[in-house]
Enzyme design. Structure first.
Site, PDB file in Angstrom:
ATOM      1  N   ASN A   1      72.448  10.373  20.071  1.00  0.00           N
ATOM      2  CA  ASN A   1      71.423   9.343  19.879  1.00  0.00           C
ATOM      3  C   ASN A   1      70.069  10.023  19.701  1.00  0.00           C
ATOM      4  O   ASN A   1      69.966  11.236  19.767  1.00  0.00           O
ATOM      5  CB  ASN A   1      71.432   8.354  21.050  1.00  0.00           C
TER       6      ASN A   1
ATOM      7  N   LYS B   1      73.003  -3.027  37.883  1.00  0.00           N
ATOM      8  CA  LYS B   1      73.261  -1.629  38.248  1.00  0.00           C
ATOM      9  C   LYS B   1      73.074  -1.391  39.743  1.00  0.00           C
ATOM     10  O   LYS B   1      73.677  -0.490  40.305  1.00  0.00           O
ATOM     11  CB  LYS B   1      72.326  -0.703  37.471  1.00  0.00           C
TER      12      LYS B   1
HETATM   13  O1  C5P Z   1      73.026   0.241  30.382  1.00  0.00           O
HETATM   14  P1  C5P Z   1      71.952   1.073  29.791  1.00  0.00           P
HETATM   15  O2  C5P Z   1      72.459   2.272  29.040  1.00  0.00           O
HETATM   16  O3  C5P Z   1      70.936   0.321  28.989  1.00  0.00           O
HETATM   17  O4  C5P Z   1      71.151   1.610  31.076  1.00  0.00           O
HETATM   18  C1  C5P Z   1      70.153   2.548  30.949  1.00  0.00           C
HETATM   19  C2  C5P Z   1      70.004   3.280  32.261  1.00  0.00           C
HETATM   20  O5  C5P Z   1      71.269   3.633  32.792  1.00  0.00           O
HETATM   21  C3  C5P Z   1      69.266   4.580  32.094  1.00  0.00           C
HETATM   22  O6  C5P Z   1      68.593   4.849  33.310  1.00  0.00           O
HETATM   23  C4  C5P Z   1      70.393   5.567  31.854  1.00  0.00           C
HETATM   24  O7  C5P Z   1      70.008   6.887  32.216  1.00  0.00           O
HETATM   25  C5  C5P Z   1      71.464   5.034  32.767  1.00  0.00           C
HETATM   26  N1  C5P Z   1      72.835   5.257  32.303  1.00  0.00           N
HETATM   27  C6  C5P Z   1      73.644   6.123  32.971  1.00  0.00           C
HETATM   28  N2  C5P Z   1      74.946   6.310  32.593  1.00  0.00           N
HETATM   29  C7  C5P Z   1      75.447   5.629  31.541  1.00  0.00           C
HETATM   30  C8  C5P Z   1      74.629   4.727  30.832  1.00  0.00           C
HETATM   31  C9  C5P Z   1      73.330   4.572  31.247  1.00  0.00           C
HETATM   32  O8  C5P Z   1      73.189   6.757  33.943  1.00  0.00           O
HETATM   33  N3  C5P Z   1      76.701   5.806  31.179  1.00  0.00           N
END
Ligand code: C5P
Length: 400
Positions: free
Chosen positions: A208, A342
């Site tokens: 990304n 979360k």
């Molecule tokens: O669900 P989303 O990707 O939007 O959430 C973003 C947050 O979750 C960020 O803090 C990212 O570092 C963390 N994240 C994570 N592991 C994942 C996906 C997101 O720690 N697999």
């Protein structure tokens, strides 16, 4: 900046030891006092006399030297400093440190010390990448040893890669960072940063646009407040900050493993842009066109949600868990939902819709969501966002 600070400098046996005179001069120029310890290997590259003369202090070389032992015992020597610095830290010295081996003065001091330790590794790239060294690195990082470098570049042996000792100026910066007295002194903060790469086959991956800029700035700002920072980073395009422990990973699953190994922490900040999915049917060999126009069918599996896992830990959860949310619309509503889903304490939300230039750019406009509601910050540089966030974290930990 280092006025009155006492540094015990252990010089290992590598060609990078020839940069030590420059390091010693720079440390003394900043007001530090340097007590040098030379290993037998180190003495092959620099002479005890020149190092002692530059340091302006007696040099220690031998564990069983009765004269020096009578003046200052090795246990006392190991604890008489504000910081122990190992430069160059050879693969051998790192292995001894990781294994708790004490068979010469340097390794004995490192085992006996109760002072923070900073190491500047230097070795051939293959030695640095060897699984044994990788294991030792992880052990040392988990023991709280801090790293500066190594850097990538051409090596004295003619090869190219990671393994060059950090430059003296970088080592001085890392030392200054470690000796900084700030509100987060004595606290351990974990920061994830950068994108992840999820392999499709050995040469292709899904990634990304994250540059790692915000996570890097944040790690630097936390370090500047005196925190011990473990920085778990995917393949970012900006260099990690000096004076923090850098753990490099590629995939989301490696990132989770590194995060779990780095705990416990007083606070954890998840700034990484972790891939939500990995390719479940990644090929072990490079995928080829078959000449008939057949298209590969990629299947996906969901990656572990590192932020959610750490937020919901039953035991050993960091006192403060901060997540990020990159959203393209309805930022506040989505971020508030994300915080609840979360289980983290704060969400730092930003609008990454095309046109904002935020993802991969130098500025950020964030909204902080916590238990009390939303706080909107005006658009500012990522370094300034980092400074304010670090100060908010220090305040939340009761350290502000
Ligand atoms: O669900 P989303 O990707 O939007 O959430 C973003 C947050 O979750 C960020 O803090 C990212 O570092 C963390 N994240 C994570 N592991 C994942 C996906 C997101 O720690 N697999």
């Amino acid at each position: 900046m280092l006025a009155g600070k006492r540094i015990l400098l252990i010089i290992g046996g590598g060609i990078a030891a020839i940069k030590l005179p420059e390091l010693i001069r720079a440390l003394r120029a900043q007001g530090a006092s340097v007590t040098p310890v030379l290993t037998a290997g180190g003495a092959q590259f620099v002479t005890p006399l020149s190092i002692a003369a530059l340091a302006g202090n007696p040099i220690h070389t031998d564990l069983f030297d009765l004269t020096t032992e009578a003046e200052m015992g090795h246990i006392q020597l190991s604890r008489s400093a504000d910081l122990v610095v190992v430069a160059p830290a050879t693969a051998d010295l790192m292995a001894k440190m990781a294994g708790g081996i004490a068979n010469d003065l340097a390794s004995t001091l490192l085992l006996a010390t109760d002072t923070p330790v900073l190491i500047a590794p230097a070795m051939n790239v293959r030695m640095w990448e060897h699984p044994a060294t990788a294991r030792n690195r992880a052990t040392l990082a988990a023991d709280g040893i801090r790293f500066v470098g190594p850097n990538a570049g051409e090596m004295a042996c003619g090869e190219f890669g990671e393994g060059r000792m950090a430059e003296p100026a970088e080592i001085v910066a890392a030392i200054s960072a470690m000796l900084a007295d700030g509100p987060l002194k004595g606290r351990h903060v974990l920061v994830t940063s950068g994108p992840t790469h999820e392999p499709i086959d050995p040469v292709r991956y899904i990634a990304n646009r994250s540059s790692g800029a915000q996570g890097t700035a944040l790690a630097a700002a936390l370090r500047d407040l005196g925190a011990r920072v473990t920085f778990v980073t995917g393949p970012a395009s900006v260099a990690p900050p000096e004076g923090v422990t850098v753990i490099r990973v590629e995939t989301a699953r490696e990132m989770l493993e590194a995060v779990e190994a780095a705990l416990p922490a007083d606070a954890a900040v998840f700034a990484a842009a972790v891939a939500d999915w990995r390719v479940a049917n990644a090929a072990g060999q490079k995928m080829k066109k078959d000449g008939k126009g057949s298209l590969p069918a990629l299947e996906f599996a969901e990656n572990p949600d590192i932020l959610a896992i750490v937020s919901q830990m039953k035991a050993g959860r960091p006192g403060l868990v901060v997540g990020f949310a990159a959203e393209t619309h309805e930022v506040e509503r989505h971020a508030t939902e994300k915080r609840a889903r979360k289980g983290c304490d704060w969400i730092v939300a930003n609008d990454v819709s095309p046109g904002t230039g935020i993802m991969g750019g130098t500025e950020n406009a964030v909204t902080i969501i916590d238990a009390t509601g939303a706080e909107h910050w005006e658009r500012m540089g990522k370094a300034e966002v980092a400074r304010r966030l670090a100060a908010r974290i220090a305040a939340a930990l009761g350290a502000g």
